[in-house]
Design a protein around this motif. Structure first.
Motif, PDB file in Angstrom:
ATOM      1  N   GLU A 139       0.832  -1.215   0.000  1.00  0.00           N
ATOM      2  CA  GLU A 139       0.000   0.000   0.000  1.00  0.00           C
ATOM      3  C   GLU A 139       0.864   1.263   0.000  1.00  0.00           C
ATOM      4  O   GLU A 139       0.537   2.249  -0.659  1.00  0.00           O
ATOM      5  CB  GLU A 139      -0.939  -0.010   1.196  1.00  0.00           C
ATOM      6  CG  GLU A 139      -2.048  -1.036   1.057  1.00  0.00           C
ATOM      7  CD  GLU A 139      -2.869  -1.214   2.313  1.00  0.00           C
ATOM      8  OE1 GLU A 139      -2.439  -0.770   3.414  1.00  0.00           O
ATOM      9  OE2 GLU A 139      -3.953  -1.810   2.209  1.00  0.00           O
ATOM     10  N   ARG A 140       1.963   1.244   0.749  1.00  0.00           N
ATOM     11  CA  ARG A 140       2.836   2.410   0.810  1.00  0.00           C
ATOM     12  C   ARG A 140       3.509   2.653  -0.557  1.00  0.00           C
ATOM     13  O   ARG A 140       3.609   3.785  -1.018  1.00  0.00           O
ATOM     14  CB  ARG A 140       3.881   2.221   1.910  1.00  0.00           C
ATOM     15  CG  ARG A 140       4.692   3.477   2.191  1.00  0.00           C
ATOM     16  CD  ARG A 140       5.671   3.334   3.348  1.00  0.00           C
ATOM     17  NE  ARG A 140       6.715   2.349   3.056  1.00  0.00           N
ATOM     18  CZ  ARG A 140       6.812   1.160   3.645  1.00  0.00           C
ATOM     19  NH1 ARG A 140       5.953   0.790   4.558  1.00  0.00           N
ATOM     20  NH2 ARG A 140       7.792   0.332   3.317  1.00  0.00           N
ATOM     21  N   GLY A 158       0.441   2.497  -3.565  1.00  0.00           N
ATOM     22  CA  GLY A 158      -0.683   3.390  -3.286  1.00  0.00           C
ATOM     23  C   GLY A 158      -1.712   2.704  -2.408  1.00  0.00           C
ATOM     24  O   GLY A 158      -1.919   1.497  -2.490  1.00  0.00           O
ATOM     25  N   GLU A 159      -2.340   3.481  -1.546  1.00  0.00           N
ATOM     26  CA  GLU A 159      -3.307   2.927  -0.594  1.00  0.00           C
ATOM     27  C   GLU A 159      -4.477   2.221  -1.264  1.00  0.00           C
ATOM     28  O   GLU A 159      -5.102   1.351  -0.665  1.00  0.00           O
ATOM     29  CB  GLU A 159      -3.828   4.022   0.333  1.00  0.00           C
ATOM     30  CG  GLU A 159      -2.800   4.467   1.342  1.00  0.00           C
ATOM     31  CD  GLU A 159      -3.352   5.469   2.332  1.00  0.00           C
ATOM     32  OE1 GLU A 159      -4.579   5.504   2.544  1.00  0.00           O
ATOM     33  OE2 GLU A 159      -2.543   6.227   2.892  1.00  0.00           O
ATOM     34  N   GLN A 160      -4.764   2.575  -2.490  1.00  0.00           N
ATOM     35  CA  GLN A 160      -5.909   1.977  -3.187  1.00  0.00           C
ATOM     36  C   GLN A 160      -5.521   0.776  -4.048  1.00  0.00           C
ATOM     37  O   GLN A 160      -6.311   0.320  -4.873  1.00  0.00           O
ATOM     38  CB  GLN A 160      -6.610   3.034  -4.057  1.00  0.00           C
ATOM     39  CG  GLN A 160      -7.133   4.222  -3.277  1.00  0.00           C
ATOM     40  CD  GLN A 160      -8.058   3.809  -2.148  1.00  0.00           C
ATOM     41  OE1 GLN A 160      -8.934   2.970  -2.317  1.00  0.00           O
ATOM     42  NE2 GLN A 160      -7.867   4.401  -0.970  1.00  0.00           N
ATOM     43  N   ARG A 191       4.099  -2.025 -13.157  1.00  0.00           N
ATOM     44  CA  ARG A 191       4.448  -1.475 -11.847  1.00  0.00           C
ATOM     45  C   ARG A 191       5.555  -2.320 -11.219  1.00  0.00           C
ATOM     46  O   ARG A 191       5.714  -3.485 -11.549  1.00  0.00           O
ATOM     47  CB  ARG A 191       3.232  -1.459 -10.912  1.00  0.00           C
ATOM     48  CG  ARG A 191       2.157  -0.473 -11.364  1.00  0.00           C
ATOM     49  CD  ARG A 191       0.975  -0.479 -10.437  1.00  0.00           C
ATOM     50  NE  ARG A 191       0.268  -1.757 -10.576  1.00  0.00           N
ATOM     51  CZ  ARG A 191      -0.654  -2.198  -9.724  1.00  0.00           C
ATOM     52  NH1 ARG A 191      -0.986  -1.481  -8.671  1.00  0.00           N
ATOM     53  NH2 ARG A 191      -1.249  -3.355  -9.925  1.00  0.00           N
TER      54      ARG A 191
END
Length: 182
Positions: A51-52, A55-57, A169
């Motif tokens: 998440e960090r 991204g949190e989503q 990613r």
């Protein structure tokens, strides 16, 4: 729908976390894996890092069934999903999976090291990471194919593991804080 699929859906309806166990059906066998503080804390550590960094989503699920056409579903410990992934009921399809992470639950775990390696590779899961708190070892499989993964790299706990996701990613997992089994 096969008998195993019906059984899986029955287990799923009651929750795959049954009184301290995660329940899966692998190769026609019902596997009940005991929950442990090490497994739970490893999942928390990895999901927080994901998440960090991503991204949190980030579309990420824990112990959620993934359907494999013509085979029994599996529930990876952690699954990173494609951005557009949509559940089909309470499940996703293997086509939605960007990466799978398994935490070894017993010292001799053929499910994670043999069965799931073959299944995940055959169904196109490009990145598969096994975290083994007994051996203090991370095993990263990359480049799926019908006959197995093209690359297998081992890292000791404490190393940084670079995960290159199939959607472009990247995610570097710091394994220095992962708990171990004594």
């Amino acid at each position: 729908m096969t008998v195993l699929d019906r059984l899986w859906r029955e287990v799923e309806a009651r929750s795959t976390n049954t009184e301290g166990y995660v329940v899966e059906i692998i190769d026609g066998k019902v596997i009940m894996t005991p929950q442990s503080p090490v497994r739970s804390n490893t999942i928390r550590n990895v999901t927080r890092q994901a998440e960090r960094i991503l991204g949190e989503q980030v579309p990420l699920v824990v112990d959620v069934a993934i359907d494999f056409p013509g085979e029994t579903s599996s529930a990876p410990d952690i699954t990173i999903l494609d951005e557009g992934a949509q559940p089909r009921g309470k499940r996703y399809t293997c086509l939605d999976v960007i990466a799978a992470v398994e935490i070894v639950s017993t010292e001799s775990d053929d499910n994670d090291y043999v069965t799931k390696v073959a299944t995940y590779s055959r169904f196109g899961i490009e990145t598969y990471l096994i975290l083994d708190p007994f051996k203090k070892l991370c095993t990263l499989y990359e480049g799926s194919g019908a006959t197995g993964y093209r690359r297998k790299t081992e890292y000791p706990y404490g190393a940084a593991v670079d995960l290159k996701l199939s959607d472009g990613r990247e995610f570097t997992l710091d394994t220095s804080g992962l708990p171990v089994e004594d």
